[in-house]
Write a protein that holds these residues in place. Sequence first.
Motif, PDB file in Angstrom:
ATOM      1  N   SER A  27      -7.615  -8.567  -8.960  1.00 57.23           N
ATOM      2  CA  SER A  27      -7.548  -7.498  -7.957  1.00 57.23           C
ATOM      3  C   SER A  27      -7.716  -6.133  -8.603  1.00 57.23           C
ATOM      4  O   SER A  27      -8.480  -5.293  -8.118  1.00 57.23           O
ATOM      5  CB  SER A  27      -6.227  -7.561  -7.193  1.00 57.23           C
ATOM      6  OG  SER A  27      -6.179  -8.682  -6.348  1.00 57.23           O
ATOM      7  N   ASP A 131      -1.685   0.136  -6.919  1.00 55.50           N
ATOM      8  CA  ASP A 131      -1.212  -1.227  -7.129  1.00 55.50           C
ATOM      9  C   ASP A 131       0.082  -1.361  -6.326  1.00 55.50           C
ATOM     10  O   ASP A 131       1.073  -0.694  -6.617  1.00 55.50           O
ATOM     11  CB  ASP A 131      -0.964  -1.417  -8.628  1.00 55.50           C
ATOM     12  CG  ASP A 131      -0.430  -2.782  -9.000  1.00 55.50           C
ATOM     13  OD1 ASP A 131       0.251  -3.416  -8.173  1.00 55.50           O
ATOM     14  OD2 ASP A 131      -0.676  -3.208 -10.147  1.00 55.50           O
ATOM     15  N   SER A 152      -4.081  -3.022  -4.242  1.00 51.84           N
ATOM     16  CA  SER A 152      -3.962  -4.381  -4.759  1.00 51.84           C
ATOM     17  C   SER A 152      -2.639  -5.008  -4.359  1.00 51.84           C
ATOM     18  O   SER A 152      -1.605  -4.335  -4.370  1.00 51.84           O
ATOM     19  CB  SER A 152      -4.030  -4.351  -6.291  1.00 51.84           C
ATOM     20  OG  SER A 152      -5.168  -3.659  -6.740  1.00 51.84           O
ATOM     21  N   ILE A 167      -7.037  -7.677  -2.154  1.00 55.14           N
ATOM     22  CA  ILE A 167      -7.328  -6.270  -2.355  1.00 55.14           C
ATOM     23  C   ILE A 167      -7.839  -5.698  -1.040  1.00 55.14           C
ATOM     24  O   ILE A 167      -8.612  -6.335  -0.324  1.00 55.14           O
ATOM     25  CB  ILE A 167      -8.334  -6.056  -3.513  1.00 55.14           C
ATOM     26  CG1 ILE A 167      -8.497  -4.586  -3.843  1.00 55.14           C
ATOM     27  CG2 ILE A 167      -9.637  -6.742  -3.241  1.00 55.14           C
ATOM     28  CD1 ILE A 167      -9.226  -4.334  -5.145  1.00 55.14           C
TER      29      ILE A 167
END
Length: 169
Positions: A27, A131, A152, A167
């Motif tokens: 990802s 993230d 992600s 993602i």
Amino acid sequence: HDVRELLADRLGAFPREIVFTSGATESNNIALKSILLSGAIQTDKKHIVTTQIEHKCIFAISEFLVTQGFKVTYVKPNSDGLITPQSIKEAIRPDTAMVSVMHVNNELGTINPIKEIGELCFENEILFHSDAAQSFQKVDIDVDELNVDVMSFFAHKIGGPKGIGAIYI
């Protein structure tokens, strides 16, 4: 199909904006390498801003991108362990292509001000990746409200099996 719709609904996204992956590393690789090396960005934009407290795979990806001609600025967290919008603003240059800041830090538990950092990136026409491994299903996430271009996610952080990720692009 049902899982893609469910995930998209939880993120305020469209199902077509969700891509499933084999986990965290893939990802984050898609988020940075695939976008930055695809020819989709201006060729004169060869600078990335990330932080000193990202997941180790972001450091590995950044090191690889340096071999491809990119420069990387690693922003330091403040005394509370937060990445401030001001510190990101100071790191942005005219050639900045992308900013990558994790939503919630896995060691400190700090929640970075993603919405404000995203606004800053939007104003400067810079792609923004976050993230969300530690934040998904723990704090509300609306990708439009947070101003993220790419985010992600990983199943094992919410009780799912390892080796599954997603993602938002």
